[in-house]
Design a protein around this motif. Sequence first.
Motif, PDB file in Angstrom:
ATOM      1  N   ALA A 118      12.410  -3.898  -5.009  1.00 34.65           N
ATOM      2  CA  ALA A 118      11.823  -2.642  -4.457  1.00 34.65           C
ATOM      3  C   ALA A 118      11.426  -1.962  -5.950  1.00 34.65           C
ATOM      4  CB  ALA A 118      12.786  -1.590  -3.817  1.00 34.65           C
ATOM      5  N   ASP A 119      12.191  -1.799  -6.760  1.00 34.56           N
ATOM      6  CA  ASP A 119      11.786  -1.081  -8.092  1.00 34.56           C
ATOM      7  C   ASP A 119      10.704  -2.012  -8.808  1.00 34.56           C
ATOM      8  OD1 ASP A 119      12.858   0.892  -9.931  1.00 34.56           O
ATOM      9  OD2 ASP A 119      12.988  -1.006 -11.624  1.00 34.56           O
ATOM     10  N   TYR A 176       3.119  -1.568  -7.725  1.00 34.06           N
ATOM     11  CA  TYR A 176       2.043  -1.015  -6.805  1.00 34.06           C
ATOM     12  C   TYR A 176       2.127   0.264  -6.354  1.00 34.06           C
ATOM     13  CZ  TYR A 176       1.556  -6.145  -6.431  1.00 34.06           C
ATOM     14  OH  TYR A 176       1.210  -7.418  -6.490  1.00 34.06           O
ATOM     15  N   TYR A 177       3.399   0.770  -6.213  1.00 38.42           N
ATOM     16  CA  TYR A 177       3.717   2.115  -5.662  1.00 38.42           C
ATOM     17  C   TYR A 177       3.632   3.379  -6.592  1.00 38.42           C
ATOM     18  CZ  TYR A 177       4.621  -0.739  -1.190  1.00 38.42           C
ATOM     19  OH  TYR A 177       4.387  -1.825  -0.451  1.00 38.42           O
ATOM     20  N   LYS A 178       4.288   3.273  -7.332  1.00 34.68           N
ATOM     21  CA  LYS A 178       4.350   4.437  -8.280  1.00 34.68           C
ATOM     22  C   LYS A 178       5.133   5.708  -7.983  1.00 34.68           C
ATOM     23  CE  LYS A 178       1.047   2.049 -11.165  1.00 34.68           C
ATOM     24  NZ  LYS A 178       1.743   0.685 -11.486  1.00 34.68           N
ATOM     25  N   SER A 220       0.856  -1.196   0.121  1.00 28.57           N
ATOM     26  CA  SER A 220      -0.094  -0.140   0.188  1.00 28.57           C
ATOM     27  C   SER A 220       0.742   1.142   0.058  1.00 28.57           C
ATOM     28  CB  SER A 220      -0.860  -0.125   1.165  1.00 28.57           C
ATOM     29  OG  SER A 220      -1.061   1.276   1.890  1.00 28.57           O
ATOM     30  N   PRO A 221       0.648   1.979  -0.988  1.00 30.08           N
ATOM     31  CA  PRO A 221       1.408   3.343  -0.935  1.00 30.08           C
ATOM     32  C   PRO A 221       1.191   4.390   0.183  1.00 30.08           C
ATOM     33  CG  PRO A 221       0.294   3.114  -3.069  1.00 30.08           C
ATOM     34  CD  PRO A 221      -0.280   1.954  -2.204  1.00 30.08           C
ATOM     35  N   GLN A 222       0.000   4.149   0.603  1.00 30.55           N
ATOM     36  CA  GLN A 222      -0.162   4.938   1.835  1.00 30.55           C
ATOM     37  C   GLN A 222       0.649   4.638   2.906  1.00 30.55           C
ATOM     38  OE1 GLN A 222      -3.456   3.866   0.312  1.00 30.55           O
ATOM     39  NE2 GLN A 222      -3.105   5.547  -0.809  1.00 30.55           N
ATOM     40  N   THR A 254       7.024   6.733   0.483  1.00 30.71           N
ATOM     41  CA  THR A 254       8.321   7.141  -0.381  1.00 30.71           C
ATOM     42  C   THR A 254       9.149   5.931  -0.850  1.00 30.71           C
ATOM     43  OG1 THR A 254       9.975   7.536   1.355  1.00 30.71           O
ATOM     44  CG2 THR A 254       8.425   9.346   0.831  1.00 30.71           C
ATOM     45  N   TYR A 255       9.914   6.137  -1.885  1.00 19.76           N
ATOM     46  CA  TYR A 255      10.668   5.082  -2.602  1.00 19.76           C
ATOM     47  C   TYR A 255      11.681   4.439  -1.397  1.00 19.76           C
ATOM     48  CZ  TYR A 255      13.355   2.234  -5.506  1.00 19.76           C
ATOM     49  OH  TYR A 255      14.020   1.258  -6.215  1.00 19.76           O
ATOM     50  N   GLU A 256      12.390   5.297  -0.662  1.00 18.83           N
ATOM     51  CA  GLU A 256      13.319   4.900   0.422  1.00 18.83           C
ATOM     52  C   GLU A 256      12.745   4.245   1.356  1.00 18.83           C
ATOM     53  OE1 GLU A 256      13.088   8.362  -0.817  1.00 18.83           O
ATOM     54  OE2 GLU A 256      14.915   9.444  -0.736  1.00 18.83           O
ATOM     55  N   LYS A 257      11.644   4.492   1.807  1.00 18.64           N
ATOM     56  CA  LYS A 257      10.832   3.614   2.689  1.00 18.64           C
ATOM     57  C   LYS A 257      10.337   2.464   2.184  1.00 18.64           C
ATOM     58  CE  LYS A 257       9.185   7.045   5.991  1.00 18.64           C
ATOM     59  NZ  LYS A 257       8.191   8.523   6.111  1.00 18.64           N
ATOM     60  N   LEU A 258      10.225   2.335   0.941  1.00 17.72           N
ATOM     61  CA  LEU A 258       9.805   1.143   0.164  1.00 17.72           C
ATOM     62  C   LEU A 258      11.173   0.265   0.319  1.00 17.72           C
ATOM     63  CD1 LEU A 258       8.119  -0.911  -1.371  1.00 17.72           C
ATOM     64  CD2 LEU A 258       8.651   0.565  -3.642  1.00 17.72           C
TER      65      LEU A 258
END
Length: 92
Positions: free
Chosen positions: A79-80, A86-88, A45-47, A51-55
């Motif tokens: 992660a990429d 999913y996250y974009k 979930s992107p919520q 951020t990408y770092e947190k991903l």
Amino acid sequence: MKKPMIALFSIAAFSLSTSAMAEHPGKAFHDSANCMKCHTDKPYSPQKTPTYEKLVKAVSFCNDNLNTGMFEDEVEQLADYLNQAYYKHPKP
Ligand code: HEC
């Protein structure tokens, strides 16, 4: 008896070629690490991971817990892949 063989063969050839075309290299790590064992119940979930770092951190957190033995660049690729699927998030 000839026709069913041909039909089977073309289905196999078709699925091979489509998966080879669309596959992100991180997807292979995702599939082999069995991430979906838990994450069908806890969807990405992107919520939750804004951020990408947190991903990347979340992926290495789960990776460490699972002891998959993935290298850092493989975690990045995974992660990429999740980011694309999913996250974009914009990448830093
Ligand atoms: C044993 C169960 C389990 C497995 C297997 C697992 N995870 Fe997780 N994952 C969790 C839990 C628990 C959390 C933290 C709670 C949450 O945020 O849903 C989490 C959180 C995350 C998050 C951040 C949460 C979000 O929705 O953005 C990501 C990204 C993630 N995991 C990726 C992975 C990846 C990639 C794999 C495979 C290498 C994996 N996980 C395998 C249990 C698991």
